[in-house]
Design an enzyme around this catalytic site. Sequence first.
Site, mmCIF file in Angstrom:
data_model
loop_
_atom_site.group_PDB
_atom_site.id
_atom_site.type_symbol
_atom_site.label_atom_id
_atom_site.label_comp_id
_atom_site.label_asym_id
_atom_site.label_seq_id
_atom_site.Cartn_x
_atom_site.Cartn_y
_atom_site.Cartn_z
ATOM 1 N N ASP A 98 0.797 -1.203 -0.057
ATOM 2 C CA ASP A 98 0.001 0.200 -0.019
ATOM 3 C C ASP A 98 0.939 1.282 0.052
ATOM 4 O O ASP A 98 1.908 1.229 0.829
ATOM 5 C CB ASP A 98 -0.823 -0.126 1.271
ATOM 6 C CG ASP A 98 -2.334 0.501 1.041
ATOM 7 O OD1 ASP A 98 -2.533 1.420 0.416
ATOM 8 O OD2 ASP A 98 -3.253 -0.252 1.362
ATOM 9 N N HIS A 329 -11.576 -3.471 2.909
ATOM 10 C CA HIS A 329 -11.463 -3.147 4.232
ATOM 11 C C HIS A 329 -12.339 -1.808 4.779
ATOM 12 O O HIS A 329 -12.428 -1.497 5.928
ATOM 13 C CB HIS A 329 -9.785 -2.693 4.766
ATOM 14 C CG HIS A 329 -9.182 -1.740 4.034
ATOM 15 N ND1 HIS A 329 -8.994 -1.751 2.806
ATOM 16 C CD2 HIS A 329 -8.899 -0.605 4.476
ATOM 17 C CE1 HIS A 329 -8.633 -0.564 2.197
ATOM 18 N NE2 HIS A 329 -8.597 0.298 3.506
HETATM 19 C C1 NOJ Z 1 -8.609 4.845 1.884
HETATM 20 C C2 NOJ Z 1 -8.344 3.884 2.916
HETATM 21 O O1 NOJ Z 1 -8.533 2.478 1.991
HETATM 22 C C3 NOJ Z 1 -8.948 3.817 3.978
HETATM 23 O O2 NOJ Z 1 -8.961 2.818 4.869
HETATM 24 C C4 NOJ Z 1 -8.483 5.093 4.685
HETATM 25 O O3 NOJ Z 1 -8.909 5.358 5.858
HETATM 26 C C5 NOJ Z 1 -8.384 6.274 3.701
HETATM 27 N N1 NOJ Z 1 -7.870 6.070 2.517
HETATM 28 C C6 NOJ Z 1 -7.279 7.213 4.199
HETATM 29 O O4 NOJ Z 1 -5.936 6.907 4.054
#
Ligand code: NOJ
Length: 560
Positions: A98, A329
């Site tokens: 990520d 998620h």
């Molecule tokens: C997208 C991510 O998938 C999420 O889990 C996160 O809270 C936000 N971006 C901020 O990074």
Amino acid sequence: MNKTWWKESVVYQIYPRSFSDSNGDGIGDINGIIEKLDYLKELGINVIWLSPVYQSPNDDNGYDISDYQKIMDEFGTMEDWERLLAEMHKRGLKLIMDLVVNHSSDEHAWFKESRKSKDNPYRDYYIWRPGKNGAEPNNWESVFSGSAWEYDEATEEYYLHVFSKKQPDLNWENPKLREEVYRMMKFWLDKGIDGFRMDVINFISKVPGLPDAENPHNQRYAWGGDYFMDGPRIHEFMNEMNQNVLSQYDVMTVGEMPGVTTEEAALYTDGERRELNMVFQFEHVDLDTGPGGKWDLKPLELKDLKATFTKWQKGLEGKGWNSLYLNNHDQPRMVSRFGNDKEYRVESAKMLATFLHMMQGTPYVYQGEEIGMTNVRFETIEEYEDIETLNMYREKVMDGGEDLAQVMNSVYVKGRDNARTPIQWDDSENAGFTEGNPWLKVNPNYKEINAKQAMEDPESIFHFYRRLIQLRKENEIIVYGNYDLLLEEHPHIYAYSRTLGGEKLLVMLNFSDERPVFEMPEEMEFSDHELMISNYEVHAEESIQTVELKPYEARVYRLK
Ligand code: NOJ
């Protein structure tokens, strides 16, 4: 069409905190993942996307990074991570990491410097503005509730945070910041990773001047969304990142892009433009969202699902490439949202898997999806952990006096913790996830729904996924064939065909617990048919001109 390994892949997403705990501290970790690699290999996936494992104070479970080149203590060490990569490559599995560079943590060294003084060399790594008439610099709102600006006493200015106030946005207008990001990406690529999933990457170019949002309620995704999504320099930045970094490695990239349109996505993923391989679009996961935003529930209509998927399938055909997902998620469990997680849990999970895996694009399986894990209902808000949910609850119930039952209901339907309950490995205490106290409670249905049961039962959802993934490996048409919608107006049946050269597939799906009749559309010409996969028993010889489908039935035929 160009053929590539990432088009032919099936990706499995691991949210490490909830995956598998090897040391009994109640938090999933890297060694826990290593223990489960053979399970994933058996499933047949060939790429793992690992949600963030970098050092983080965990305001947003690792999406707030304080050191991009260190592993979070709770998850293990750099040596553990290197062993994970080696163990994966040994098994022929690729790893994509990520990349969270729209923002960092406020505990990142850059931000600590940045907030010290207006002339600090790191000041312009972030987005600082003076207040306007004693208030915030503009009216943008954070995705996690409240203003998107936080006042900082030290220099008496505000910094922008589109997410939580512990997630300050990085300033991509600053070439020095961009260089740092590219250097950090190379650090991981040189360790041998196979690509990146890029967090909200279409947010990195903000409209110059950061003007007030004119119609705050009509913005895409969040207040101010129109001013930071797919902004004026976004394609330039994506192209620069590709030239400087990605093009030097054989890797796959997928950009998470809330609010992205098919037209924009076709640009991002057009190979000739050298930006990204694919994007995560959000249209199909916004279909059950009312005008009030995410927590404003609206029933999902099959006709909207058909229109959306068809638009994306046709919109990128021959131009770019789709990513295919029904949950992750951040999203509720797919079987609870699009299927029936009670009497038809197994049937509807298999039907939804067929629906997705038979389309053109790269499919993503989110951990636990392959065993049909469902949403959860905790009785009180104290049992929830997700910052988005807790901030919303504070704003609506504690400050806004809104109806508690209604707010809790929206948490049950949409809350991100639905996807984050620990993976249910077996029917022992805490579902075999941990020997300690899990950081988030296990879904009480783990006694029936768990991986051990699924592995042992040849008719399980797990083994159905295995067959679907195998079919994709054996049939190019599933990867590359063109998609066409059939029976557009049917209220319960979603049917489509795939065509490649002289080959044709027919996908029949019943999205309801009724028994609708499939009537073969006239344009489908063939003299013979062969069943490739189904979630109920089907007689091979059965005519398919007229078929009464059972609840959530799915069948795929090869037409000859
Ligand atoms: C997208 C991510 O998938 C999420 O889990 C996160 O809270 C936000 N971006 C901020 O990074």
